[in-house]
Design a protein around this motif. Structure first.
Motif, short mmCIF file in Angstrom:
data_model
loop_
_atom_site.label_atom_id
_atom_site.label_comp_id
_atom_site.label_asym_id
_atom_site.label_seq_id
_atom_site.Cartn_x
_atom_site.Cartn_y
_atom_site.Cartn_z
N ILE A 145 0.83 -1.21 0.00
CA ILE A 145 0.00 0.00 0.00
C ILE A 145 0.87 1.26 0.00
CG2 ILE A 145 -1.61 1.36 1.41
CD1 ILE A 145 -2.85 -1.36 2.28
N LEU A 146 2.01 1.20 0.69
CA LEU A 146 2.89 2.37 0.78
C LEU A 146 3.82 2.51 -0.42
CD1 LEU A 146 3.80 2.39 4.57
CD2 LEU A 146 2.30 3.94 3.35
N GLY A 147 3.66 1.63 -1.41
CA GLY A 147 4.40 1.82 -2.66
C GLY A 147 5.66 1.01 -2.82
N GLY A 148 5.87 0.00 -1.95
CA GLY A 148 7.02 -0.89 -2.13
C GLY A 148 6.87 -1.72 -3.40
N TYR A 149 7.98 -2.16 -3.94
CA TYR A 149 7.96 -2.93 -5.20
C TYR A 149 7.23 -4.24 -4.98
CZ TYR A 149 9.55 -5.63 -9.21
OH TYR A 149 9.58 -6.42 -10.36
N PHE A 150 6.12 -4.42 -5.69
CA PHE A 150 5.30 -5.61 -5.50
C PHE A 150 4.56 -5.91 -6.81
CE2 PHE A 150 2.32 -8.49 -3.51
CZ PHE A 150 3.05 -9.00 -2.44
N PRO A 151 5.24 -6.59 -7.76
CA PRO A 151 4.63 -6.87 -9.06
C PRO A 151 3.41 -7.79 -8.96
CG PRO A 151 6.69 -8.06 -8.83
CD PRO A 151 6.60 -7.13 -7.66
N GLY A 152 2.49 -7.62 -9.90
CA GLY A 152 1.28 -8.42 -9.88
C GLY A 152 1.47 -9.82 -10.45
N ALA A 153 2.36 -9.97 -11.43
CA ALA A 153 2.59 -11.26 -12.06
C ALA A 153 3.76 -11.98 -11.39
CB ALA A 153 2.88 -11.08 -13.54
N TYR A 154 3.60 -13.26 -11.09
CA TYR A 154 4.67 -14.02 -10.45
C TYR A 154 5.95 -14.00 -11.28
CZ TYR A 154 1.23 -15.96 -7.16
OH TYR A 154 0.28 -16.12 -6.19
N TYR A 155 5.81 -14.01 -12.59
CA TYR A 155 6.98 -14.01 -13.48
C TYR A 155 7.89 -12.82 -13.20
CZ TYR A 155 9.67 -13.64 -17.82
OH TYR A 155 10.70 -13.53 -18.73
#
Length: 244
Positions: free
Chosen positions: A92-102
């Protein structure tokens, strides 16, 4: 928002209800438009736990939110729910967290993934990579959180997501207490058109801007006036405004 989620989680964890959610993530947090009150949703993975035992079997409902103890010991506790709140807070605070597992793969893993044949085999490969990142405490890159986020907040996330259960928050009360102590004197940040605005707990307003000489702070009075000298980097100015 996190306070509200933790309040709801506290109720679920009471001896009277004794429920573990097991799938806490931003997509499962609903927010009222008018009041901004958060609500925990999607109870498809919940399990009631025996108070004497304190845990249930591990859940891998959403792989990137799965805590280490679910992978290693196939168990899920109150602290596992707390871990998922910590990961959600990071996201929520904007840390790197991609949506796709790849996108969690490094370059070497991506090349190897392309040699794997079959959808099932590829999913197993991805699961092993995510599991390795979680068990080695490498999933969350705390350096990717925006630099204006107070370091005290980052430390809260670090503790909430710690793989060692004796370091992680033991219960929601501990988590909320740390947030409350920080929030009382927290600087609130917003960003618009590459200008960062800071409102201190006493109501004073500042902004961090840049010109040819570098970055500098302005304070709002009748209009904006430069407060200090120029800086080559923006991070020290964020730290300065985050100080109590």
């Amino acid at each position: 928002m996190i306070h509200g989620v933790l309040n709801g989680l506290t109720e679920l964890h009471t001896d009277k209800i004794s429920i573990l959610h097991r799938d806490l993530k931003p997509k499962n947090i609903l927010v009222y438009n008018e009041t901004k009150q958060p609500l925990i949703s999607d109870f498809g993975s919940v399990k009631q736990f025996d108070i004497a035992v304190g845990c249930v079997s591990g859940s891998k409902t959403t792989l990137v939110y799965t805590p280490r103890e679910s992978f290693i010991d196939n168990k899920y506790t109150k602290q596992s729910d707390i871990y998922q709140v910590g990961v959600s807070m990071f996201q929520i605070l904007g840390g790197y967290f991609p949506g796709a597992y790849y996108d969690w793969l490094n370059e070497k893993e991506k090349k190897k993934f392309l040699t794997v044949v079959g959808g099932y085999e590829q999913s197993i490969f991805l699961e092993k990579v995510i599991q390795r990142l979680v068990t080695k405490n490498m999933l969350l890159n705390l350096e990717s959180i925006p630099k204006y986020i107070d370091k005290k907040i980052v430390k809260v996330i670090q503790r909430a997501t710690n793989p060692k259960l004796n370091v992680r928050y033991a219960n929601t009360g501990e988590f909320m207490n740390d947030l409350f102590k920080i929030q009382k004197r927290l600087t609130n940040w917003s960003e618009s058109d590459d200008i960062f605005y800071a409102t201190k707990f006493n109501g004073d307003e500042y902004r961090v801007v840049e010109n040819k000489k570098g970055f500098f702070i302005e304070k709002k009075g009748g209009d904006w006036r430069r407060k200090v000298g120029f800086s080559d980097s923006i991070e020290p100015l964020f730290e300065q405004l985050n100080r109590n």
